[in-house]
Design a protein around this motif. Structure first.
Motif, mmCIF file in Angstrom:
data_model
loop_
_atom_site.group_PDB
_atom_site.id
_atom_site.type_symbol
_atom_site.label_atom_id
_atom_site.label_comp_id
_atom_site.label_asym_id
_atom_site.label_seq_id
_atom_site.Cartn_x
_atom_site.Cartn_y
_atom_site.Cartn_z
ATOM 1 N N VAL A 32 51.976 39.935 3.999
ATOM 2 C CA VAL A 32 51.336 41.134 4.551
ATOM 3 C C VAL A 32 52.385 42.228 4.711
ATOM 4 C CG1 VAL A 32 50.048 42.066 6.518
ATOM 5 C CG2 VAL A 32 49.693 39.685 5.795
ATOM 6 N N ARG A 33 52.020 43.447 4.308
ATOM 7 C CA ARG A 33 52.940 44.583 4.441
ATOM 8 C C ARG A 33 52.729 45.287 5.776
ATOM 9 N NH1 ARG A 33 52.720 48.985 0.063
ATOM 10 N NH2 ARG A 33 50.480 48.878 0.479
ATOM 11 N N ILE A 34 53.840 45.687 6.402
ATOM 12 C CA ILE A 34 53.789 46.578 7.561
ATOM 13 C C ILE A 34 54.577 47.833 7.201
ATOM 14 C CG2 ILE A 34 54.348 46.922 9.989
ATOM 15 C CD1 ILE A 34 54.137 43.971 10.437
ATOM 16 N N ARG A 49 60.191 45.282 12.909
ATOM 17 C CA ARG A 49 60.955 44.110 12.462
ATOM 18 C C ARG A 49 60.903 42.992 13.499
ATOM 19 N NH1 ARG A 49 63.402 45.229 7.769
ATOM 20 N NH2 ARG A 49 63.435 47.454 7.223
ATOM 21 N N LEU A 50 60.932 43.357 14.762
ATOM 22 C CA LEU A 50 60.835 42.344 15.814
ATOM 23 C C LEU A 50 59.464 41.656 15.767
ATOM 24 C CD1 LEU A 50 61.898 40.972 18.402
ATOM 25 C CD2 LEU A 50 60.987 42.913 19.690
ATOM 26 N N LEU A 51 58.404 42.456 15.668
ATOM 27 C CA LEU A 51 57.064 41.887 15.659
ATOM 28 C C LEU A 51 56.748 41.157 14.357
ATOM 29 C CD1 LEU A 51 55.015 44.701 17.423
ATOM 30 C CD2 LEU A 51 55.896 42.573 18.396
ATOM 31 N N SER A 52 57.309 41.624 13.243
ATOM 32 C CA SER A 52 57.044 40.944 11.971
ATOM 33 C C SER A 52 57.571 39.511 11.999
ATOM 34 C CB SER A 52 57.672 41.717 10.808
ATOM 35 O OG SER A 52 59.091 41.674 10.859
ATOM 36 N N GLU A 53 58.687 39.293 12.665
ATOM 37 C CA GLU A 53 59.223 37.932 12.791
ATOM 38 C C GLU A 53 58.259 37.043 13.572
ATOM 39 O OE1 GLU A 53 63.069 38.048 14.542
ATOM 40 O OE2 GLU A 53 63.968 39.262 12.945
ATOM 41 N N LYS A 54 57.718 37.589 14.646
ATOM 42 C CA LYS A 54 56.793 36.823 15.477
ATOM 43 C C LYS A 54 55.494 36.527 14.723
ATOM 44 C CE LYS A 54 59.332 36.653 19.189
ATOM 45 N NZ LYS A 54 59.861 35.351 19.672
ATOM 46 N N LEU A 55 54.980 37.528 14.011
ATOM 47 C CA LEU A 55 53.734 37.338 13.270
ATOM 48 C C LEU A 55 53.917 36.349 12.124
ATOM 49 C CD1 LEU A 55 52.460 41.031 13.139
ATOM 50 C CD2 LEU A 55 51.539 39.168 14.528
ATOM 51 N N VAL A 64 56.087 41.626 5.941
ATOM 52 C CA VAL A 64 57.232 42.310 5.354
ATOM 53 C C VAL A 64 57.227 43.787 5.733
ATOM 54 C CG1 VAL A 64 58.435 42.849 3.207
ATOM 55 C CG2 VAL A 64 57.143 40.701 3.417
ATOM 56 N N VAL A 65 58.316 44.245 6.337
ATOM 57 C CA VAL A 65 58.436 45.648 6.719
ATOM 58 C C VAL A 65 58.810 46.468 5.496
ATOM 59 C CG1 VAL A 65 59.719 47.326 8.106
ATOM 60 C CG2 VAL A 65 59.054 45.117 9.094
ATOM 61 N N GLU A 66 58.070 47.545 5.268
ATOM 62 C CA GLU A 66 58.311 48.434 4.129
ATOM 63 C C GLU A 66 58.469 49.866 4.646
ATOM 64 O OE1 GLU A 66 55.851 49.933 0.205
ATOM 65 O OE2 GLU A 66 55.710 47.812 0.764
ATOM 66 N N ASN A 67 59.689 50.385 4.576
ATOM 67 C CA ASN A 67 59.957 51.743 5.054
ATOM 68 C C ASN A 67 59.495 52.776 4.035
ATOM 69 O OD1 ASN A 67 62.362 49.877 6.160
ATOM 70 N ND2 ASN A 67 61.900 51.464 7.654
ATOM 71 N N LYS A 68 58.663 53.711 4.488
ATOM 72 C CA LYS A 68 58.176 54.801 3.636
ATOM 73 C C LYS A 68 58.357 56.118 4.387
ATOM 74 C CE LYS A 68 54.789 52.686 0.544
ATOM 75 N NZ LYS A 68 55.400 53.283 -0.650
ATOM 76 N N PRO A 69 59.595 56.596 4.502
ATOM 77 C CA PRO A 69 59.840 57.823 5.251
ATOM 78 C C PRO A 69 59.434 59.071 4.472
ATOM 79 C CG PRO A 69 61.879 57.049 4.269
ATOM 80 C CD PRO A 69 60.838 56.004 3.966
ATOM 81 N N GLY A 70 59.323 60.178 5.198
ATOM 82 C CA GLY A 70 59.082 61.461 4.545
ATOM 83 C C GLY A 70 57.897 62.203 5.089
ATOM 84 N N ALA A 71 58.019 63.542 5.084
ATOM 85 C CA ALA A 71 56.921 64.457 5.429
ATOM 86 C C ALA A 71 56.306 64.140 6.782
ATOM 87 C CB ALA A 71 55.858 64.436 4.340
ATOM 88 N N ALA A 271 47.230 37.671 17.726
ATOM 89 C CA ALA A 271 48.613 37.271 17.427
ATOM 90 C C ALA A 271 49.608 38.267 17.997
ATOM 91 C CB ALA A 271 48.799 37.140 15.920
ATOM 92 N N LEU A 272 49.273 39.553 17.921
ATOM 93 C CA LEU A 272 50.151 40.571 18.494
ATOM 94 C C LEU A 272 50.184 40.476 20.010
ATOM 95 C CD1 LEU A 272 49.260 43.610 16.210
ATOM 96 C CD2 LEU A 272 51.546 42.623 16.509
ATOM 97 N N ALA A 273 49.033 40.206 20.640
ATOM 98 C CA ALA A 273 48.991 40.067 22.097
ATOM 99 C C ALA A 273 49.900 38.922 22.545
ATOM 100 C CB ALA A 273 47.557 39.819 22.556
ATOM 101 N N GLU A 274 49.877 37.832 21.775
ATOM 102 C CA GLU A 274 50.750 36.696 22.098
ATOM 103 C C GLU A 274 52.217 37.086 21.958
ATOM 104 O OE1 GLU A 274 51.610 32.093 20.600
ATOM 105 O OE2 GLU A 274 50.049 33.309 19.643
ATOM 106 N N ALA A 275 52.542 37.794 20.872
ATOM 107 C CA ALA A 275 53.925 38.216 20.655
ATOM 108 C C ALA A 275 54.388 39.186 21.733
ATOM 109 C CB ALA A 275 54.060 38.859 19.277
ATOM 110 N N LEU A 276 53.515 40.116 22.091
ATOM 111 C CA LEU A 276 53.879 41.153 23.055
ATOM 112 C C LEU A 276 54.004 40.620 24.476
ATOM 113 C CD1 LEU A 276 51.600 44.008 21.681
ATOM 114 C CD2 LEU A 276 54.103 43.956 21.633
ATOM 115 N N SER A 277 53.507 39.408 24.710
ATOM 116 C CA SER A 277 53.626 38.815 26.046
ATOM 117 C C SER A 277 54.795 37.848 26.151
ATOM 118 C CB SER A 277 52.325 38.092 26.414
ATOM 119 O OG SER A 277 52.091 37.001 25.543
#
Length: 320
Positions: A32-34, A49-55, A64-71, A271-277
């Motif tokens: 899955v892309r983030i 990156r922190l949450l992607s490890e947990k997920l 997988v974190v994908e950086n798309k900077p710009g504009a 899954a995010l709620a679990e990670a965030l707690s």
């Protein structure tokens, strides 16, 4: 009749098993892309990156974190809008591409509310005005006095034209009757490198990633954009405390293209709620100065819409 009924029920069950909605309960079945709208090193990138490890650990597939900077974040947000709503592309969403850019750039190719499903609210970070010790300025009043005496002499960096740092800097200049010279960067990471290297003497930037520099004495925070003093910088006053109505927070969340199946959104949100707690994540958030305030998905969607209304006059007046 009983046999026919049994056959009908069996056929219906098989059909439900074969339906796309049911198949999604096995999500995720591949990586899955983030998407992240800024280069590595900024608040969004670190949180992603922190949450992607947990997920990845809890859901059994790589996130997988994908950086798309710009504009001003619109490159990543546009890519999210154009992605298939199949549960394999999400974004570490934030204030700039959803609440600032659509106002700043009328030709932004997406609707920040209708074109997305805002799934999970993560928290907020606040901004501060940081200056280099080489300026020998240690208070906001001294900075304002110096800037008023020599308009546009003092440069400040932001993470890009139309970014929240740029908007708040321009708003600050309006309310303080000062004129600074804007140096825009393609993200807060490159800006921070130049700030530490002495290229630009002041920055309007998120608090968390500058805390190590504050501890080292290489960055002096003059004021924060919170409504009250931050626990991570208890000795630093707020802009409002000093008489300047400069209040802003950069929210972070997880969003998807509109139309992702409800069961996928529910599974990701859980899954995010679990990670965030988890104690590890909460401790890291405290270190970064990220403030948690749990919201349901519905509350998060309403919050994004409310923030759009709140930032519209601020962006309009600051950048006109």
């Amino acid at each position: 009749m009983k046999r026919r009924t049994l056959l009908a029920v069996t056929a219906a069950s098989i059909a439900s098993l074969a339906s796309p909605g049911f198949a999604q309960t096995d999500w995720p079945e591949r990586p899955v892309r983030i998407l992240v709208s800024f280069p590595p090193g900024g608040s969004s990138d670190l949180v992603a990156r922190l949450l992607s490890e947990k997920l990845s650990a809890s859901l059994g597939q790589q996130f997988v974190v994908e950086n798309k900077p710009g504009a001003a974040g619109t490159v990543a947000a546009t890519a999210l809008q154009e992605a298939a709503p199949d549960g394999y592309t999400f974004m570490l969403s934030n204030l700039t591409p959803f609440n600032v850019a659509p106002i700043r750039f009328p030709d932004t190719p997406y609707d920040p509310i209708a074109d997305f499903d805002h799934i999970t609210y993560i928290g907020t970070v606040n901004l501060a005005l940081f200056v280099s010790p080489e300026l020998e300025i240690t208070s906001l009043d001294a900075m304002i006095e110096a800037a008023q005496a020599e308009p546009e002499k003092y440069e400040y960096g932001s993470s890009g034209v139309g970014s929240w740092g740029h908007v708040i800097a321009e708003h600050f200049q309006n309310v303080s009757e000062t004129a600074l010279f804007h140096v825009p960067y393609k993200g807060s990471g490159p800006m921070r490198l130049d700030f530490r290297g002495g290229v630009v003497p002041a920055i309007f930037d998120a608090v968390p990633q500058n805390l190590p520099s504050v501890e080292e004495g290489t960055a002096i925070p003059l004021a924060v954009s919170a409504t009250e003093r931050l626990s991570s910088l208890p000795d630093v006053p707020t802009f409002r405390e000093l008489g300047y109505d400069v209040v802003a927070e950069n929210w972070l969340g997880v969003s998807a293209p509109a139309g992702v199946p409800d069961e996928v959104k529910a599974k990701l949100d859980a899954a995010l709620a679990e990670a965030l707690s988890s104690e590890e994540v909460l401790a890291q958030f405290d270190t970064w100065g990220l403030v948690r305030s749990p919201k349901t998905s519905a509350e998060f969607s309403d919050y994004v819409e409310a923030q759009l209304a709140q930032w519209t006059p601020l962006v309009t007046s600051a950048l006109e």
